[in-house]
Design a protein around this motif. Structure first.
Motif, PDB file in Angstrom:
ATOM      1  N   UNK A   1     -82.853  28.462 -40.852  1.00  0.00           N
ATOM      2  CA  UNK A   1     -82.808  27.009 -40.712  1.00  0.00           C
ATOM      3  C   UNK A   1     -83.956  26.373 -41.483  1.00  0.00           C
ATOM      4  N   UNK A   2     -83.675  25.266 -42.201  1.00  0.00           N
ATOM      5  CA  UNK A   2     -84.693  24.589 -43.001  1.00  0.00           C
ATOM      6  C   UNK A   2     -85.788  24.023 -42.103  1.00  0.00           C
ATOM      7  N   UNK A   3     -86.992  23.944 -42.675  1.00  0.00           N
ATOM      8  CA  UNK A   3     -88.112  23.389 -41.927  1.00  0.00           C
ATOM      9  C   UNK A   3     -87.864  21.913 -41.638  1.00  0.00           C
ATOM     10  N   UNK A   4     -88.266  21.461 -40.463  1.00  0.00           N
ATOM     11  CA  UNK A   4     -88.031  20.075 -40.057  1.00  0.00           C
ATOM     12  C   UNK A   4     -88.806  19.116 -40.949  1.00  0.00           C
ATOM     13  N   UNK A   5     -88.238  17.937 -41.149  1.00  0.00           N
ATOM     14  CA  UNK A   5     -88.900  16.869 -41.900  1.00  0.00           C
ATOM     15  C   UNK A   5     -89.982  16.266 -41.008  1.00  0.00           C
ATOM     16  N   UNK A   6     -91.223  16.289 -41.466  1.00  0.00           N
ATOM     17  CA  UNK A   6     -92.344  15.765 -40.680  1.00  0.00           C
ATOM     18  C   UNK A   6     -92.473  14.262 -40.939  1.00  0.00           C
ATOM     19  N   UNK A   7     -92.412  13.474 -39.847  1.00  0.00           N
ATOM     20  CA  UNK A   7     -92.416  12.007 -39.965  1.00  0.00           C
ATOM     21  C   UNK A   7     -93.616  11.416 -39.235  1.00  0.00           C
ATOM     22  N   UNK A   8     -94.260  10.450 -39.872  1.00  0.00           N
ATOM     23  CA  UNK A   8     -95.341   9.672 -39.272  1.00  0.00           C
ATOM     24  C   UNK A   8     -94.839   8.260 -39.024  1.00  0.00           C
ATOM     25  N   UNK A   9     -95.039   7.723 -37.809  1.00  0.00           N
ATOM     26  CA  UNK A   9     -94.603   6.378 -37.452  1.00  0.00           C
ATOM     27  C   UNK A   9     -95.789   5.417 -37.534  1.00  0.00           C
ATOM     28  N   UNK A  10     -95.655   4.354 -38.318  1.00  0.00           N
ATOM     29  CA  UNK A  10     -96.722   3.364 -38.448  1.00  0.00           C
ATOM     30  C   UNK A  10     -96.165   1.990 -38.096  1.00  0.00           C
ATOM     31  N   UNK A  11     -96.531   1.498 -36.905  1.00  0.00           N
ATOM     32  CA  UNK A  11     -96.042   0.207 -36.414  1.00  0.00           C
ATOM     33  C   UNK A  11     -97.032  -0.289 -35.370  1.00  0.00           C
ATOM     34  N   UNK A  12     -97.308  -1.600 -35.381  1.00  0.00           N
ATOM     35  CA  UNK A  12     -98.310  -2.116 -34.448  1.00  0.00           C
ATOM     36  C   UNK A  12     -97.758  -2.339 -33.045  1.00  0.00           C
ATOM     37  N   UNK A  13     -96.458  -2.164 -32.853  1.00  0.00           N
ATOM     38  CA  UNK A  13     -95.878  -2.332 -31.522  1.00  0.00           C
ATOM     39  C   UNK A  13     -95.615  -0.964 -30.887  1.00  0.00           C
ATOM     40  N   UNK A  14     -96.312  -0.686 -29.806  1.00  0.00           N
ATOM     41  CA  UNK A  14     -96.182   0.611 -29.153  1.00  0.00           C
ATOM     42  C   UNK A  14     -94.758   0.876 -28.675  1.00  0.00           C
ATOM     43  N   UNK A  15     -94.081  -0.166 -28.182  1.00  0.00           N
ATOM     44  CA  UNK A  15     -92.732   0.026 -27.675  1.00  0.00           C
ATOM     45  C   UNK A  15     -91.777   0.425 -28.804  1.00  0.00           C
ATOM     46  N   UNK A  16     -92.026  -0.107 -29.995  1.00  0.00           N
ATOM     47  CA  UNK A  16     -91.196   0.264 -31.147  1.00  0.00           C
ATOM     48  C   UNK A  16     -91.434   1.728 -31.508  1.00  0.00           C
ATOM     49  N   UNK A  17     -92.703   2.115 -31.553  1.00  0.00           N
ATOM     50  CA  UNK A  17     -93.019   3.509 -31.878  1.00  0.00           C
ATOM     51  C   UNK A  17     -92.408   4.455 -30.843  1.00  0.00           C
ATOM     52  N   UNK A  18     -92.478   4.064 -29.574  1.00  0.00           N
ATOM     53  CA  UNK A  18     -91.930   4.914 -28.523  1.00  0.00           C
ATOM     54  C   UNK A  18     -90.420   5.068 -28.686  1.00  0.00           C
ATOM     55  N   UNK A  19     -89.751   3.950 -28.984  1.00  0.00           N
ATOM     56  CA  UNK A  19     -88.307   4.006 -29.171  1.00  0.00           C
ATOM     57  C   UNK A  19     -87.917   4.871 -30.355  1.00  0.00           C
ATOM     58  N   UNK A  20     -88.644   4.724 -31.460  1.00  0.00           N
ATOM     59  CA  UNK A  20     -88.363   5.533 -32.641  1.00  0.00           C
ATOM     60  C   UNK A  20     -88.597   7.014 -32.350  1.00  0.00           C
ATOM     61  N   UNK A  21     -89.707   7.304 -31.686  1.00  0.00           N
ATOM     62  CA  UNK A  21     -90.012   8.692 -31.361  1.00  0.00           C
ATOM     63  C   UNK A  21     -88.925   9.292 -30.468  1.00  0.00           C
ATOM     64  N   UNK A  22     -88.500   8.537 -29.459  1.00  0.00           N
ATOM     65  CA  UNK A  22     -87.488   9.029 -28.530  1.00  0.00           C
ATOM     66  C   UNK A  22     -86.209   9.411 -29.262  1.00  0.00           C
ATOM     67  N   UNK A  23     -85.798   8.561 -30.206  1.00  0.00           N
ATOM     68  CA  UNK A  23     -84.574   8.866 -30.945  1.00  0.00           C
ATOM     69  C   UNK A  23     -84.776  10.011 -31.924  1.00  0.00           C
TER      70      UNK A  23
END
Length: 213
Positions: free
Chosen positions: A1-23
């Motif tokens: 299996x290919x290595x996972x794509x590593x993603x960094x989330x940059x957003x000033x709203x914590x709720x947005x970052x949490x939602x993105x991370x959850x998905x």
């Protein structure tokens, strides 16, 4: 299996970052490696964590997304940056693309489409919607690279046409039966000869001058 794509989330709203991370964390091929609340922190985290893709908000306090992009490029960080913006902030997309963004998505993007966009820019594609591509073309100086097309070899023109079609280096290599290393060399030569900064500018130049794959 290919290595996972590593993603960094940059957003000033914590709720947005949490939602993105959850998905994103339920995606088998995507791993969220970190978060940042503004551009300056995003640059620092990108240098530290070496993600493959940064999901970057545009409007943030302090250093915004465009300035963060410029700083990453100054540092020579090759990370692919996907800008997150609202429809009403369309005018901010063009500076972001000029600063080196690989594309953009709207804040109301469908979750599955967002995952697809991350995979696409990681593969080397450029995400440009027609209305923004048209605006960018109309605002670019018409003499950018003008008169230098004759310095391109036939093979370089082929590669440039495929860049304009949104192909990644791997896809170009397959299409032209070349190694990826050779394609990277051709891309570097194209950017140097046309005095362009990145693949986005190369794709737009190709469209403007009728070079197609």
């Amino acid at each position: 299996m290919a290595e996972a794509i590593k993603v960094l989330l940059v957003d000033d709203h914590q709720v947005v970052r949490r939602g993105l991370r959850t998905f994103l964390e339920v995606q088998d091929d995507i791993e969220v490696v970190g978060e940042a609340a503004d551009g300056a922190e995003g640059v620092a985290r990108a240098e530290e964590l070496k993600p493959d893709v940064v999901l970057m908000d545009v409007k943030m306090p302090g250093m915004d997304g465009v300035d963060a992009l410029r700083k990453l490029r100054e540092l020579g960080n090759p990370v692919r940056v996907l800008i997150v913006t609202s429809f009403t902030e369309q005018r901010t997309v063009i500076p972001a693309l000029r600063a080196g963004a690989a594309g953009y998505v709207y804040k109301d993007v469908d979750p599955d489409a967002l995952a697809g966009a991350i995979r696409s820019v990681h593969a080397g594609h450029i995400l440009l919607q027609p209305e923004v591509a048209g605006a960018l073309l109309s605002q670019e100086e018409a003499n950018s690279g003008q008169g230098r097309a004759g310095s391109l070899t036939d093979r370089e023109r082929e590669v440039l046409g495929l860049i304009a079609d949104g192909r990644s280096n791997r896809e170009i290599a397959r299409a032209l039966v070349l190694s990826e290393k050779t394609v990277k060399t051709h891309v570097s030569n194209i950017l140097m000869k046309l005095d362009l900064a990145d693949r986005t500018q190369a794709a737009l130049w190709a469209v403007r001058h009728g070079v197609t794959g």
